[in-house]
Design a protein around this motif. Sequence first.
Motif, PDB file in Angstrom:
ATOM      1  N   PRO A  76      57.492  40.511 -31.151  1.00 52.78           N
ATOM      2  CA  PRO A  76      55.522  39.976 -31.425  1.00 52.78           C
ATOM      3  C   PRO A  76      55.093  40.875 -29.826  1.00 52.78           C
ATOM      4  N   HIS A  77      53.290  40.403 -30.604  1.00 53.39           N
ATOM      5  CA  HIS A  77      52.751  41.233 -30.021  1.00 53.39           C
ATOM      6  C   HIS A  77      52.454  40.624 -27.927  1.00 53.39           C
ATOM      7  N   ILE A  78      52.483  39.585 -27.718  1.00 59.69           N
ATOM      8  CA  ILE A  78      52.236  39.278 -26.272  1.00 59.69           C
ATOM      9  C   ILE A  78      53.629  39.258 -25.874  1.00 59.69           C
ATOM     10  N   TRP A  79      54.971  39.494 -26.320  1.00 57.31           N
ATOM     11  CA  TRP A  79      55.708  40.537 -25.342  1.00 57.31           C
ATOM     12  C   TRP A  79      55.691  41.539 -25.131  1.00 57.31           C
ATOM     13  N   ARG A  80      55.073  42.057 -25.818  1.00 58.80           N
ATOM     14  CA  ARG A  80      54.594  44.033 -25.463  1.00 58.80           C
ATOM     15  C   ARG A  80      53.654  43.848 -24.279  1.00 58.80           C
ATOM     16  N   VAL A  81      52.978  42.711 -23.820  1.00 59.36           N
ATOM     17  CA  VAL A  81      51.833  43.344 -22.790  1.00 59.36           C
ATOM     18  C   VAL A  81      52.228  42.493 -21.256  1.00 59.36           C
ATOM     19  N   SER A  82      51.870  43.375 -20.359  1.00 63.17           N
ATOM     20  CA  SER A  82      51.785  43.482 -19.307  1.00 63.17           C
ATOM     21  C   SER A  82      50.318  43.151 -18.371  1.00 63.17           C
ATOM     22  N   GLN A  83      51.185  42.037 -17.881  1.00 68.05           N
ATOM     23  CA  GLN A  83      49.462  41.986 -17.009  1.00 68.05           C
ATOM     24  C   GLN A  83      49.970  42.737 -15.301  1.00 68.05           C
ATOM     25  N   LEU A  84      48.759  43.311 -14.856  1.00 72.46           N
ATOM     26  CA  LEU A  84      48.813  43.905 -13.582  1.00 72.46           C
ATOM     27  C   LEU A  84      47.973  42.279 -12.621  1.00 72.46           C
ATOM     28  N   VAL A  85      49.172  42.603 -11.371  1.00 71.20           N
ATOM     29  CA  VAL A  85      48.266  42.009 -10.397  1.00 71.20           C
ATOM     30  C   VAL A  85      48.348  41.910  -9.469  1.00 71.20           C
ATOM     31  N   GLY A 114      42.286  37.137 -10.191  1.00 68.27           N
ATOM     32  CA  GLY A 114      41.671  35.831 -10.673  1.00 68.27           C
ATOM     33  C   GLY A 114      42.133  35.268 -11.441  1.00 68.27           C
ATOM     34  N   THR A 115      40.759  34.159 -11.922  1.00 62.60           N
ATOM     35  CA  THR A 115      40.631  33.708 -14.112  1.00 62.60           C
ATOM     36  C   THR A 115      39.900  34.901 -14.351  1.00 62.60           C
ATOM     37  N   ARG A 116      40.004  36.175 -14.281  1.00 58.48           N
ATOM     38  CA  ARG A 116      39.169  37.432 -15.091  1.00 58.48           C
ATOM     39  C   ARG A 116      40.437  38.176 -15.251  1.00 58.48           C
ATOM     40  N   THR A 117      40.365  39.171 -16.634  1.00 55.62           N
ATOM     41  CA  THR A 117      41.043  39.964 -17.001  1.00 55.62           C
ATOM     42  C   THR A 117      40.579  41.151 -17.536  1.00 55.62           C
ATOM     43  N   SER A 118      41.129  42.783 -17.590  1.00 55.04           N
ATOM     44  CA  SER A 118      40.363  43.386 -17.820  1.00 55.04           C
ATOM     45  C   SER A 118      40.525  43.554 -19.540  1.00 55.04           C
ATOM     46  N   THR A 119      40.124  45.093 -20.109  1.00 47.73           N
ATOM     47  CA  THR A 119      40.635  44.863 -20.987  1.00 47.73           C
ATOM     48  C   THR A 119      42.188  45.748 -21.616  1.00 47.73           C
ATOM     49  N   THR A 120      42.570  45.110 -22.563  1.00 41.34           N
ATOM     50  CA  THR A 120      43.768  45.728 -22.831  1.00 41.34           C
ATOM     51  C   THR A 120      43.856  47.194 -23.210  1.00 41.34           C
ATOM     52  N   ARG A 121      45.472  48.125 -22.410  1.00 37.37           N
ATOM     53  CA  ARG A 121      45.195  49.624 -23.043  1.00 37.37           C
ATOM     54  C   ARG A 121      46.406  49.658 -23.415  1.00 37.37           C
TER      55      ARG A 121
END
Length: 254
Positions: free
Chosen positions: A96-105, A231-238
């Motif tokens: 699944p696509h969402i399994w391959r997305v990392s969020q950098l905090v 915070g509550t904002r996220t960047s574009t996905t790369r």
Amino acid sequence: MQNRGEIARVDWHNADDPDWLILSKEVWEACSTKCRDVHDQPFSTQEVEFARKSLVLSKSGGADGVPMQCIKHMPPAAVEKIFRILNLAWTQGTLPHIWRVSQLVPVPKSKPGAFRPIALISLMAIWADKTVTRRLTHFLEEGAGAIPENQMGFRRAMSAEMAAADFSQDVDDELQARRSCVCVFLDPTSTYDYVRHDVLGARLGAYNPPPHMWRWGMRFTKARFFQTRWGTRTSTTRVMQRGVPEGGALSPVL
């Protein structure tokens, strides 16, 4: 008494014990039928349930927003659906696509203006990751002999204390024998960030892993994306050009 290597080996059979990826014909032929039958078979409910119980309740979730409490207290009907999704992803090599997305905090350091990036991945992906990791570790230890017995890191029943005790004993033995002792200490930086996917694929492929296992490892590491969250904002996905996901159980093994 079992030796250290035997204690560290993973017994994934026992649940009570804590279209761009195409394998070459040579890999299929080199991997024995027994190897494919054992390590390439669909996951059992015991394997999946063991991985779920090993998850840490305090771990933060990723882009899908699923908290750990939902996974730990998931009803049996939901676990059964996840079990089917995992086996479908395993046999078809499509995560699944969402399994391959990392969020950098970015987490502030003690120094003003300095931040340390923390990578958060889907907890559902971590669940699946732990399930696959036990099987991959078993293959590398028993089938391929790729992990030396004196390796301490990321192995069951091993620890930094055991490594320190071994080192101390080796030094003492040399000094008692009146021999010189030379030690080399390495501390690589950004180890996870600089892993080249082509080199990783070649190194893993050299051990002739089962097809499903090899395809999962490459899909989980190479076809990945990341975004920054503030915070509550996220960047574009790369797209990630290199590196393996931090926080995943599979990453240290790879």
